[in-house]
Design a protein around this motif. Structure first.
Motif, PDB file in Angstrom:
ATOM      1  N   ASP A   1      -7.425   0.735   5.942  1.00 55.18           N
ATOM      2  CA  ASP A   1      -8.743   0.589   5.336  1.00 55.18           C
ATOM      3  C   ASP A   1      -8.953  -0.829   4.805  1.00 55.18           C
ATOM      4  OD1 ASP A   1     -10.926   2.243   5.091  1.00 55.18           O
ATOM      5  OD2 ASP A   1     -10.666   2.377   2.911  1.00 55.18           O
ATOM      6  N   LEU A   2      -7.910  -1.352   4.173  1.00 52.66           N
ATOM      7  CA  LEU A   2      -8.009  -2.708   3.608  1.00 52.66           C
ATOM      8  C   LEU A   2      -8.210  -3.748   4.714  1.00 52.66           C
ATOM      9  CD1 LEU A   2      -5.211  -2.441   0.897  1.00 52.66           C
ATOM     10  CD2 LEU A   2      -7.624  -2.901   0.454  1.00 52.66           C
TER      11      LEU A   2
ATOM     12  N   GLU B   1     -19.515   1.709   2.284  1.00 52.03           N
ATOM     13  CA  GLU B   1     -18.869   0.398   2.481  1.00 52.03           C
ATOM     14  C   GLU B   1     -19.891  -0.689   2.800  1.00 52.03           C
ATOM     15  OE1 GLU B   1     -14.601   2.155   4.103  1.00 52.03           O
ATOM     16  OE2 GLU B   1     -16.159   1.571   5.517  1.00 52.03           O
TER      17      GLU B   1
ATOM     18  N   ALA C   1       0.849  -1.195   0.000  1.00 54.55           N
ATOM     19  CA  ALA C   1       0.000   0.000   0.000  1.00 54.55           C
ATOM     20  C   ALA C   1       0.882   1.242   0.000  1.00 54.55           C
ATOM     21  CB  ALA C   1      -0.904  -0.005   1.228  1.00 54.55           C
ATOM     22  N   GLN C   2       0.321   2.319  -0.511  1.00 52.35           N
ATOM     23  CA  GLN C   2       1.098   3.557  -0.592  1.00 52.35           C
ATOM     24  C   GLN C   2       1.083   4.333   0.718  1.00 52.35           C
ATOM     25  OE1 GLN C   2       3.073   4.107  -3.201  1.00 52.35           O
ATOM     26  NE2 GLN C   2       2.247   2.124  -3.839  1.00 52.35           N
ATOM     27  N   SER C   3       0.045   4.086   1.497  1.00 48.54           N
ATOM     28  CA  SER C   3      -0.034   4.824   2.754  1.00 48.54           C
ATOM     29  C   SER C   3      -0.604   3.934   3.845  1.00 48.54           C
ATOM     30  CB  SER C   3      -0.925   6.047   2.576  1.00 48.54           C
ATOM     31  OG  SER C   3      -2.266   5.623   2.409  1.00 48.54           O
ATOM     32  N   ARG C   4      -0.371   4.370   5.046  1.00 45.62           N
ATOM     33  CA  ARG C   4      -0.883   3.637   6.197  1.00 45.62           C
ATOM     34  C   ARG C   4      -2.415   3.654   6.204  1.00 45.62           C
ATOM     35  NH1 ARG C   4       1.015   3.010  11.709  1.00 45.62           N
ATOM     36  NH2 ARG C   4      -0.808   2.512  12.955  1.00 45.62           N
ATOM     37  N   VAL C   5      -2.994   4.797   5.830  1.00 43.03           N
ATOM     38  CA  VAL C   5      -4.463   4.920   5.811  1.00 43.03           C
ATOM     39  C   VAL C   5      -5.069   3.883   4.869  1.00 43.03           C
ATOM     40  CG1 VAL C   5      -6.380   6.464   5.201  1.00 43.03           C
ATOM     41  CG2 VAL C   5      -4.373   7.361   6.410  1.00 43.03           C
ATOM     42  N   GLU C   6      -4.435   3.786   3.702  1.00 45.33           N
ATOM     43  CA  GLU C   6      -4.934   2.806   2.708  1.00 45.33           C
ATOM     44  C   GLU C   6      -4.852   1.387   3.278  1.00 45.33           C
ATOM     45  OE1 GLU C   6      -3.677   0.966  -1.596  1.00 45.33           O
ATOM     46  OE2 GLU C   6      -2.697   2.818  -0.957  1.00 45.33           O
ATOM     47  N   ALA C   7      -3.738   1.104   3.933  1.00 41.79           N
ATOM     48  CA  ALA C   7      -3.527  -0.237   4.488  1.00 41.79           C
ATOM     49  C   ALA C   7      -4.541  -0.533   5.586  1.00 41.79           C
ATOM     50  CB  ALA C   7      -2.108  -0.357   5.032  1.00 41.79           C
TER      51      ALA C   7
ATOM     52  N   SER D   1      -7.227   4.223  13.879  1.00 39.98           N
ATOM     53  CA  SER D   1      -7.639   5.180  12.866  1.00 39.98           C
ATOM     54  C   SER D   1      -8.794   6.055  13.319  1.00 39.98           C
ATOM     55  CB  SER D   1      -8.049   4.442  11.600  1.00 39.98           C
ATOM     56  OG  SER D   1      -9.166   3.642  11.885  1.00 39.98           O
TER      57      SER D   1
END
Lengths: 284, 440
Positions: free
Chosen positions: B92-93, B412, B84-90, B234
């Protein structure tokens, strides 16, 4: 009241009903007789809209086909299988089926009380049906069919598997329904029941109506002669007769060794009508 | 004896003539055995007990060493790595359940990898999907094993080890910020390490003496792994999520309860057909649609009540905190609709109560297995895992978890709820059509 016009129904390769034409009149108890597999249940099923005929039409009160739910409102059905919910009480079963026919409120509760009394189950109204005897279930099965006071009640083998006492109770119920002006269609393979209850009888065999008339007329036309068995001090003989009482009176008037000491009379029945018409017994 | 045999033969004949009963007696046990055999064989393969754990990696270190480590992780069949490009993205997944864990490599991680004596970098963060908490220790263990295996290689290479020790010694001696006490301990220690590797003949001897090249490095722990709570990390404004394991177990319990309701109602339709009460209903002045709709409504109410009751117990007795009651209501209603459809389809699977019950439960159990209600999806082979999405169980659990603790947004929630509604309506239409045909 209920008209079958050239009705036919075939299951795969078996012709269950073959070109049946019947007219059932208002207020009569109409017997549909025949051995198992004669087509009685298929005829009933078509009459209540469960099965569509392959050919022909069925009309109820001239209003239309029983496949129309609105037309079925005037019908009551007591199926051969005990169609009851064992885990509900007798009252709960009746309340359910009453509601399906549009009854509600006080009218429904009064109807439930009335039919419970009619089938003599008032004292068991709160008991679960699963604990009922076969005869009680049969009576409740009938009560569910008539709770909405239908114009036509169809009873499919209503005495199947019940004890003599319950059978007599069911006979009485049918008689009471006739007295109230209800049209009853009664299927059975017990000829004595038809003789006792029915105003007219249609005898079915292999999907066809082979005879249709009152019981007396059927017996007169197809039952053959009565058998009078005479026993004297010396012998025993059998007399075929259309008028057994006159023959017996004549013999009793005689003297000597020909005077009967005892006799038995076998009157022709619907059983013999069926035997004469088909060449075999109903229970073959 | 003759009577017993005659009765037994009669029952065998009846079984053979009842196709659905035969399926349950013969075919299903075969499928069941095959299914579990496949899973178990996948789990116990020789050198990798676990395969394809779905992790998302965030690499906050630009060094070539850390990038090489991530590549190495990708090559490891124990992990299925997404970068992932960012922690937020990770996060979220993981929160959505798409990935089981998030691994965040901190800045300086590469330096620690290349030289363990310069001091540990910040802790590696490991965020586990709370729904997969059972796997947390396993994932942490596998990650640590992977990290330490690099050191095993370093320790076995005397030339590289001496160079590393020399660099470290030099940097310690030059660094004015290092405490004198630490220098006092480390300098003689590193010199003795250098001496040890000078006298060591070659790496082969080291390995032949029984030391595994990838084995444990004793108490030497240059890396710290810190577990982080993905959901809470988060959303700090309400740190009430996932306070207990019941938040995970109750959504699953609801799904089991709903499955039980669907099976019972499916069987009850068959009972109505066999007992003759369905015929009585059909001769009443009501339509087919009314009959089936009433059954669907009853099933819907029962499933909703079961779910509501379980939630009430969870909240009032177990102290479960719900992220959004409104979303939970939507999730429960969607689950109920989904299973009403499944109930309708179950009712046409068998002609007798026994076969309908057997087949119904068999289908539900298979869906449960595929949907992860019995074992984590990660334990399944990838080929089977792909089928999880056809199981309404997966979507049910996801929708309920989304409302309870995954903190799903409305958008979601659309996917799992939409899938459940689609399954429900599709199965209901198909099932009711077949049911009508069977009733004619």
């Amino acid at each position: 009241m209920l008209n079958f016009q050239n009705i036919s129904k075939t299951y795969v390769s078996i012709c269950a009903v073959d070109d049946l034409t019947l007219e059932i009149k208002k207020g009569e108890v109409f017997g549909l007789l025949g051995p198992n597999g004669a087509g009685k249940t298929t005829t009933i099923s078509m009459a209540v809209g469960l099965v569509d005929p392959d050919r022909g039409t069925i009309q109820i009160n001239g209003e239309g086909s029983p496949t129309d739910p609105a037309v079925r409102k005037g019908l009551g059905v007591a199926p051969q299988a005990l169609a009851l919910y064992d885990d509900l009480t007798a009252r709960e079963n009746l309340l359910l089926f009453g509601r399906l026919y549009g009854l509600a409120g006080a009218e429904l509760h009064n109807a439930v009380m009335r039919v419970l009394e009619f089938v003599t189950l008032s004292d068991r109204a709160g008991d679960r049906v699963g604990g009922f005897s076969g005869g009680m279930k049969r009576r409740l099965n009938l009560a569910c069919a008539i709770i909405h006071e239908p114009d036509i009640t169809l009873m499919d083998e209503p005495t199947a598997g019940v004890d003599p006492q319950s059978r007599n109770a069911i006979f009485q119920l049918v008689t009471d329904l006739r007295e109230r002006g209800c049209t009853v269609i009664y299927t059975t393979h017990y000829m004595e029941e038809a003789e006792r209850l029915c105003d007219r009888v249609a005898i079915m065999d292999q999907g066809k109506v082979i005879a249709l008339d009152t019981v007396d007329n059927l017996i007169k036309a197809h039952g053959g002669q009565a058998e009078l068995t005479i026993r004297t001090s010396q012998n025993q003989r059998v007399i075929q007769t259309d008028d057994p009482l006159s023959d017996l009176a004549r013999l009793m008037a005689g003297d000597g060794s020909d005077r009967p000491t005892s006799f038995t009379l076998d009157r022709p029945s619907l059983e013999s009508v069926f035997l004469n018409l088909t060449g075999r017994s109903l229970r073959d | 004896m003759g009577t017993i045999w005659a009765l037994a033969r009669k029952d065998l004949k009846l079984l053979v003539r009842d196709r659905s009963g035969l399926f349950f007696a013969v075919v299903f046990p075969l499928l069941y055995a095959t299914f579990f055999g496949y899973i178990m064989s996948g789990m116990s393969s020789s050198d990798a007990q676990v395969r394809g754990i779905r992790v998302v990696v965030v690499n906050n270190d630009d060094s070539s060493e850390s990038q090489a480590f991530v590549e190495e992780l990708k090559q490891d069949e124990k992990f299925d790595v997404l970068v992932a490009q960012s922690r937020v993205e990770a996060e979220d997944l993981v929160r959505k359940g798409s990935r089981s864990a998030m691994i965040v490599f901190p800045e300086g991680f590469g330096k620690t990898l290349s030289n363990p004596f310069v001091g540990a970098s910040e802790a590696i963060e490991l965020g586990i999907d709370p729904g997969r908490s059972m796997q947390a220790s396993m994932i942490q263990g596998l990650l640590m094993e992977k990290l330490m295996s690099g050191f095993g290689t370093l320790f076995n290479d005397s030339k590289r080890m001496r160079s590393t020790v020399a660099d470290t010694l030099s940097s310690i001696q030059k660094d004015p910020d290092i405490e004198p006490a630490f220098k006092f301990l480390m300098v003689p220690f590193l010199k003795s390490v250098d001496r040890f590797y000078t006298e060591l003949p070659n790496t082969q001897t080291f390995a032949q003496n029984g030391e595994s090249s990838t084995g444990s490095s004793g108490g030497f722990q240059p890396f710290a792994i810190e577990r982080v709570d993905v959901v809470r990390a988060s959303k700090d404004e309400n740190p009430s999520n996932l306070d207990s394991a019941f938040q995970i177990t109750f959504p699953q319990a609801i799904v089991w309860g709903v499955m039980g309701c669907a099976a019972s109602f499916g069987i009850s339709l068959v009972t109505e057909r066999t007992n003759g009460t369905l015929m009585r209903l059909r001769v009443a002045p009501i339509s087919w649609t009314t009959i089936l709709a009433s059954k669907a409504l009853a099933c819907f109410i029962a499933t909703t009540l079961v779910a509501a009751m379980l939630i009430a117990v969870g909240v009032l007795i177990m102290g479960i905190k719900i992220h959004s009651f409104l979303m939970l209501l939507v999730a429960i209603l969607s689950v109920s609709v989904g299973f009403v459809g499944i109930m309708m389809l179950l009712s046409v699977l068998g002609r007798t109560e026994r076969s309908a019950g057997g087949i119904g439960w068999a289908v539900l159990l298979i869906l449960g297995m595929l949907g992860g209600a019995m074992m984590p999806l990660e334990f399944m082979p990838e080929s089977l895992r792909q089928f999880a999405s056809i199981s309404p169980i997966k979507w049910s659990i996801l929708a309920l978890e989304g409302a309870v603790w995954r903190r799903f947004t409305v958008q979601e929630m659309l996917l799992p709820c939409g899938v459940l509604l689609g399954i429900g309506l599709g199965c209901f239409v198909l099932g009711s059509r077949i049911f009508r045909i069977m009733g004619k």
